[in-house]
Each structure stands twice: as structure tokens, then as C-alpha cells.
Design a protein around this motif. Structure first.
Motif, PDB file in Angstrom:
ATOM      1  N   CYS A  98       0.819  -1.217   0.000  1.00 30.61           N
ATOM      2  CA  CYS A  98       0.000   0.000   0.000  1.00 30.61           C
ATOM      3  C   CYS A  98       0.851   1.263   0.000  1.00 30.61           C
ATOM      4  O   CYS A  98       0.544   2.233   0.709  1.00 30.61           O
ATOM      5  N   CYS A  99       1.904   1.272  -0.771  1.00 30.93           N
ATOM      6  CA  CYS A  99       2.792   2.442  -0.857  1.00 30.93           C
ATOM      7  C   CYS A  99       2.387   3.263  -2.077  1.00 30.93           C
ATOM      8  O   CYS A  99       3.023   3.198  -3.137  1.00 30.93           O
ATOM      9  N   TYR A 100       1.327   4.055  -1.925  1.00 32.12           N
ATOM     10  CA  TYR A 100       0.776   4.795  -3.043  1.00 32.12           C
ATOM     11  C   TYR A 100       1.669   5.949  -3.479  1.00 32.12           C
ATOM     12  O   TYR A 100       1.460   6.514  -4.552  1.00 32.12           O
ATOM     13  N   SER A 101       2.639   6.310  -2.642  1.00 32.65           N
ATOM     14  CA  SER A 101       3.556   7.391  -3.002  1.00 32.65           C
ATOM     15  C   SER A 101       4.802   6.871  -3.704  1.00 32.65           C
ATOM     16  O   SER A 101       5.734   7.639  -3.952  1.00 32.65           O
ATOM     17  N   VAL A 102       4.831   5.580  -4.005  1.00 32.63           N
ATOM     18  CA  VAL A 102       5.896   5.015  -4.833  1.00 32.63           C
ATOM     19  C   VAL A 102       5.388   4.964  -6.268  1.00 32.63           C
ATOM     20  O   VAL A 102       4.381   4.327  -6.558  1.00 32.63           O
ATOM     21  N   SER A 103       6.073   5.648  -7.156  1.00 29.80           N
ATOM     22  CA  SER A 103       5.659   5.704  -8.555  1.00 29.80           C
ATOM     23  C   SER A 103       6.412   4.673  -9.385  1.00 29.80           C
ATOM     24  O   SER A 103       7.429   4.116  -8.951  1.00 29.80           O
ATOM     25  N   GLY A 104       5.902   4.437 -10.583  1.00 25.69           N
ATOM     26  CA  GLY A 104       6.613   3.547 -11.491  1.00 25.69           C
ATOM     27  C   GLY A 104       7.997   4.066 -11.812  1.00 25.69           C
ATOM     28  O   GLY A 104       8.963   3.297 -11.898  1.00 25.69           O
ATOM     29  N   TYR A 122      -0.900  -3.732  -3.799  1.00 25.43           N
ATOM     30  CA  TYR A 122      -1.692  -2.517  -3.973  1.00 25.43           C
ATOM     31  C   TYR A 122      -0.806  -1.313  -4.272  1.00 25.43           C
ATOM     32  O   TYR A 122      -0.997  -0.232  -3.732  1.00 25.43           O
ATOM     33  N   CYS A 123       0.176  -1.517  -5.130  1.00 28.51           N
ATOM     34  CA  CYS A 123       1.045  -0.434  -5.593  1.00 28.51           C
ATOM     35  C   CYS A 123       0.861  -0.308  -7.104  1.00 28.51           C
ATOM     36  O   CYS A 123       0.892  -1.306  -7.819  1.00 28.51           O
TER      37      CYS A 123
END
Length: 310
Positions: free
Chosen positions: A122-128, A148-149
């Protein structure tokens, strides 16, 4: 003559934990996880504190938490950086849940090139883009587990090219029945760039049989495959036969999720995604000098370089 039997109470034998060999004590303390070590265990006594400062204690850093970041007393990203510093370049395994960022990934990869296992939950602040840049510095990575990333096709391709030793890959999402969306982009990127995979988990993926066939063609060493809640996959006779011949451990789309350990609720268009907080609260943190310092959500971590060192 009077009886000589003793009526004295039995003396209970007690164990002095401080007498345990340091190596054994380190193994016990390590089971607590990084957060409990930093906030509780290292404050018990000087012996435990010295053990908790050994770089070998931080070869594996488990930042598992319940995601209640708003109610936490500590800023987990600052705490993670402190733990990474303590590893002195020996870090090989790290688990980050809910608070991971591109900046934290850069911090990790700037301080170790020996990482074998990386798990992000759930690390939504990690971008591709952030994960791609990290992958370029992790040639020894063997396990990448993402829950969930968001990850683009291009990021998967970069990971595959830059991490040739990758053996275990998890790219897990929430299972949706509605709306019905089909996409083989991720499956094709895996098939074309991760030929050495042994273990693959694609929980809740939107791929079709075309993507599945590509994976079976492109990953010939695959031993285990988890397709739970991949509702666009239909294990018809030919596909099912090939899976049974090629895959040793197989989880089918409708198999039980009791052992999954994360959100396995099936969602539809009327369901609202759970909100996971991504911000950080102000924190008081115990330094190696046994003093409390306040961090007011500062984004420039250079202000705190060396703060936790003696």
C-alpha cells in the motif's frame, strides 16, 4: 523422634536474560521487528541497546504496521532511514508498509547495492518511475513483492531488465468483478522481461488467457503461480492441462484466500476503495543519545543527517 521432613517452600528458578549469549539475544530481539526494536527493546538496558545498534541486526528491516499513520507517535519514514543507517550497507531485505515513497527508495538504494528482497505494501507514493530508478541500482534483487502499488508496464520492463536474478515477483491488486476490464499489459511485460522467475503471484490481476499463455511461454522455470481473483482467466481444458504439467503449485481464480494475509474482499463498481493515509504525523523519536527530538513533518531529511549516530 520428630520428623526431619523439610517444610521449606520450593525455590523457583529464574532466568537472567542478560546472561544469554549476544548472538542468541540478537536472534530473539530481531523477531520483534524494526519498530518495536527502536521504540521499546533498545531502551530496556545498555546490553540490549548495544545489541540493537549492531549492523548485523539491520540486514533485515521489517517495518510492518497496521497503517494507522495518523495516530502514530512516530514518523515511520524517519525511523526507516535511521534503521537503514544502522545497517551500514549490509541491508539485504526490507519490508515497507503504507509509508513508502520514491525518496525512501532512493535513500535505500543509495546505501546498499546488496538488496535481495524488497516488499512494498500500500505504498501509493511510490511511482513507477521511482521503482524503475531503484531497480537500476539493485542488480542482485531476487524477490520483489508489491501489494496494492500502481506499477506501469514500462516499470515492469525496467525491473526485468535491471534485475536479472529476480526469482519471485508479486504484483497484487484487489479483485474486481465489475466493472469488467481486461488488460494483458502487465502479464506481457512479465513474460517478455522476467524469464528466470520461479514464483509469481498476480492476485486480482486483469489479464486474460492470452496474458497467461504468454507467461507460461516466457517464464519456463516457473514453479508456483497464484491466479486468485484473476476473474478474466478461464482455465479451459487446454490451459488447465498445460498448467498442471508446467506448474507445481497453482492457485486458481476461485481458490480460497484464507491464507492470503491482505485484503481479499471482492469489489464491484459500487464498492469504494478503502482510504489508506499517506501523510506523516509529527513525532518524538529517541536518539542514540537518549534524548527526544521533534520532527515537524520536515521534507528535507538532510537536516537530520547523523542525528542518530553517537
Amino acid at each position: 523422634m520428630a520428623s526431619s521432613s523439610s517444610s521449606e517452600p520450593a525455590v523457583e528458578e529464574t532466568r537472567n536474560w542478560l546472561e544469554l549469549p549476544p548472538e542468541l539475544m540478537a536472534m530473539i530481539l530481531h523477531r520483534l521487528g524494526a519498530i518495536d526494536i527502536l521504540t521499546v527493546a533498545q531502551k530496556v538496558c545498555m546490553t540490549w541497546r548495544n545489541i540493537c545498534k549492531e549492523p548485523a541486526m539491520w540486514r533485515t528491516i521489517d517495518m510492518q504496521n497496521l497503517g494507522d499513520l495518523w495516530d502514530m507517535e512516530y514518523d515511520l519514514e524517519i525511523m526507516a532511514r535511521h534503521a537503514i543507517n544502522r545497517s551500514c550497507g549490509q541491508l539485504v531485505d526490507i519490508n515497507v508498509e503504507y509509508f513508502g515513497t520514491d525518496e525512501l527508495l532512493q535513500y535505500i538504494t543509495d546505501r546498499t547495492s546488496h538488496l535481495r528482497r524488497l516488499q512494498l505494501v500500500c505504498c501509493y507514493s511510490v511511482s513507477g518511475e521511482g521503482l524503475s530508478e531503484a531497480a537500476k541500482k539493485l542488480p542482485l534483487l531476487e524477490e520483489l513483492h508489491l501489494y496494492y502499488c500502481s506499477l506501469s508496464k514500462e516499470a515492469i520492463e525496467t525491473v526485468g531488465r535491471c534485475c536479472p536474478l529476480l526469482k519471485s515477483f508479486k504484483l497484487n491488486d484487489k479483485g474486481f468483478i465489475h466493472p469488467h476490464i481486461e488488460s494483458d499489459e502487465e502479464a506481457l511485460a512479465i513474460a517478455e522481461n522476467m524469464p528466470e522467475l520461479r514464483h509469481l503471484q498476480l492476485f486480482g490481476n486483469k489479464m486474460t488467457n492470452q496474458g497467461l499463455q504468454a507467461i507460461l511461454d516466457g517464464c519456463p522455470h516457473l514453479e508456483s503461480l497464484d491466479l486468485r481473483q484473476c476473474f478474466n482467466v478461464s482455465l479451459v481444458v487446454n490451459v488447465g492441462k498445460r498448467l498442471s504439467e508446467q506448474i507445481k503449485d497453482l492457485w486458481r481464480p476461485y481458490d480460497s484466500t484464507a491464507d492470503y494475509g491482505f485484503d481479499s474482499q471482492i469489489h464491484d463498481h459500487e464498492s469504494s476503495d478503502e482510504d489508506y493515509p499517506s501523510g506523516f504525523s509529527d513525532t518524538d523519536f529517541l536518539s542514540d543519545n537518549d534524548e527526544y527530538y521533534e520532527f515537524s513533518g520536515a521534507s528535507d531529511f538532510s537536516d537530520y543527517e547523523g542525528l542518530f549516530y553517537d
